[in-house]
Design a protein around this motif. Structure first.
Motif, PDB file in Angstrom:
ATOM      1  N   PRO A  81       0.839  -1.202   0.000  1.00  0.00           N
ATOM      2  CA  PRO A  81       0.000   0.000   0.000  1.00  0.00           C
ATOM      3  C   PRO A  81       0.875   1.253   0.000  1.00  0.00           C
ATOM      4  O   PRO A  81       1.958   1.245   0.571  1.00  0.00           O
ATOM      5  CB  PRO A  81      -0.785  -0.096   1.312  1.00  0.00           C
ATOM      6  N   LEU A  82       0.382   2.296  -0.637  1.00  0.00           N
ATOM      7  CA  LEU A  82       1.115   3.558  -0.710  1.00  0.00           C
ATOM      8  C   LEU A  82       1.230   4.149   0.693  1.00  0.00           C
ATOM      9  O   LEU A  82       0.228   4.410   1.338  1.00  0.00           O
ATOM     10  CB  LEU A  82       0.318   4.506  -1.610  1.00  0.00           C
ATOM     11  N   PRO A  83       2.460   4.367   1.188  1.00  0.00           N
ATOM     12  CA  PRO A  83       2.598   4.950   2.525  1.00  0.00           C
ATOM     13  C   PRO A  83       2.153   6.415   2.522  1.00  0.00           C
ATOM     14  O   PRO A  83       2.181   7.075   1.488  1.00  0.00           O
ATOM     15  CB  PRO A  83       4.101   4.861   2.812  1.00  0.00           C
ATOM     16  N   ALA A  84       1.746   6.911   3.705  1.00  0.00           N
ATOM     17  CA  ALA A  84       1.238   8.279   3.788  1.00  0.00           C
ATOM     18  C   ALA A  84       2.363   9.297   3.681  1.00  0.00           C
ATOM     19  O   ALA A  84       2.240  10.302   3.007  1.00  0.00           O
ATOM     20  CB  ALA A  84       0.476   8.467   5.091  1.00  0.00           C
ATOM     21  N   GLU A  85       3.444   9.059   4.372  1.00  0.00           N
ATOM     22  CA  GLU A  85       4.517  10.051   4.381  1.00  0.00           C
ATOM     23  C   GLU A  85       5.783   9.429   4.944  1.00  0.00           C
ATOM     24  O   GLU A  85       5.817   8.257   5.286  1.00  0.00           O
ATOM     25  CB  GLU A  85       4.103  11.260   5.232  1.00  0.00           C
ATOM     26  N   GLY A  86       6.821  10.264   5.042  1.00  0.00           N
ATOM     27  CA  GLY A  86       8.039   9.826   5.718  1.00  0.00           C
ATOM     28  C   GLY A  86       8.948   8.981   4.847  1.00  0.00           C
ATOM     29  O   GLY A  86       8.886   9.012   3.625  1.00  0.00           O
ATOM     30  N   ARG A  87       9.787   8.209   5.525  1.00  0.00           N
ATOM     31  CA  ARG A  87      10.855   7.478   4.854  1.00  0.00           C
ATOM     32  C   ARG A  87      10.334   6.439   3.874  1.00  0.00           C
ATOM     33  O   ARG A  87      10.903   6.237   2.806  1.00  0.00           O
ATOM     34  CB  ARG A  87      11.705   6.785   5.922  1.00  0.00           C
ATOM     35  N   GLU A  88       9.259   5.779   4.263  1.00  0.00           N
ATOM     36  CA  GLU A  88       8.695   4.739   3.381  1.00  0.00           C
ATOM     37  C   GLU A  88       8.206   5.345   2.074  1.00  0.00           C
ATOM     38  O   GLU A  88       8.371   4.760   1.014  1.00  0.00           O
ATOM     39  CB  GLU A  88       7.525   4.032   4.070  1.00  0.00           C
ATOM     40  N   LEU A  89       7.599   6.529   2.175  1.00  0.00           N
ATOM     41  CA  LEU A  89       7.113   7.193   0.971  1.00  0.00           C
ATOM     42  C   LEU A  89       8.284   7.598   0.078  1.00  0.00           C
ATOM     43  O   LEU A  89       8.240   7.425  -1.141  1.00  0.00           O
ATOM     44  CB  LEU A  89       6.265   8.419   1.329  1.00  0.00           C
TER      45      LEU A  89
END
Length: 259
Positions: A81-89
């Motif tokens: 799933p598309l992450p909301a924010e931060g490093r994963e995004l």
């Protein structure tokens, strides 16, 4: 075209899906720009998104790497799933190459430095490795001789090819193109489309928002027609251009193909 499409069939149902959008909705104020969008893009597939201006095409493209947030629904890339924010995004964005109307190159850096930057900063490659890769990609897009120039010294078509090389340098899983030729002079459009055609032939997964119907006809595995925030139809280029099903698509094609 049918041969190319045949070789890009999914190996098994579901296993080849790289991007999946489910019931995606997006509003800008009162304007419902994406309405219950369902779309699946297979690995190695070239999907060209066409339709009238204001139909939601660019918003769809930008939602895939979360440059536009969505109000509801789900977007997954390569099963995540598309992450909301931060490093994963940030990590996910590195897997999704994006080429815009405007070239967005760093004006104070050379062409070579523009293509090296993300490799060094995000992919943590050594400078000599990044430079070798950058030169190889600049050669691939036909601007190797411009490596030491600054973006302002290049034509629009050359700058856009550098932007493509820069996106490719991150080894993305998918390339998104948001009207990549709309800011170019007519004589430069084809040199950019030819680079994109070659990428398609090389098996790159691509989503292309464009008004270039010749490209849609020659390079797409699938044409997605959007109007009023909805996907009105999705089918093969042959089917879409020879016998579109919806009245909106017929109207759109009659306007665009007879000018």
């Amino acid at each position: 075209m049918s041969d190319a499409a045949a070789t890009k069939e999914n190996p098994a149902p579901g296993t080849g899906d790289l991007v999946v959008l489910r019931k995606v909705n997006k509003h800008f104020g009162d304007l419902h720009v994406l309405q219950d969008i369902d779309l699946t893009i297979a690995r190695g597939e070239v999907v060209v998104v066409v339709g009238p201006s204001g139909g939601g095409k660019s918003t769809l493209c930008r939602a895939i790497n979360r440059l536009e947030t969505i109000d509801s629904g789900e977007i997954a890339i390569d099963g995540k799933p598309l992450p909301a924010e931060g490093r994963e995004l940030a990590a996910l964005r590195a897997d999704v190459g994006m080429v815009f109307q405007s070239f967005n190159l760093f004006a104070h850096k050379t062409v070579l430095a523009n293509v090296m930057l993300g490799q060094v900063k995000v992919r943590k490659k050594k400078k000599d490795v990044a430079e070798a890769r950058a030169r190889q990609l600049l050669d691939r897009v036909g601007v190797a001789s411009q490596a030491d120039k600054y973006p302002a010294q290049l034509s629009g078509g050359q700058q856009q090819r550098v932007a493509i090389a820069r996106a490719l340098a991150m080894d993305p899983k998918i390339m998104l193109f948001d009207e990549p030729t709309s800011a170019l002079d007519p004589e430069m459009i084809n040199e950019v489309l030819e680079v994109m055609r070659q990428l398609a032939r090389d098996g790159m997964t691509m989503v292309v928002v464009t008004h270039e119907m010749g490209f849609a006809r020659s390079a797409a595995n699938r044409v997605v027609f959007m109007a009023d925030g909805r996907i009105m139809e999705e089918t093969t280029p042959d089917q879409f251009f020879s016998s579109p099903r919806s009245a909106r698509a017929k109207d759109f094609l009659s306007k665009i193909l007879h000018h």
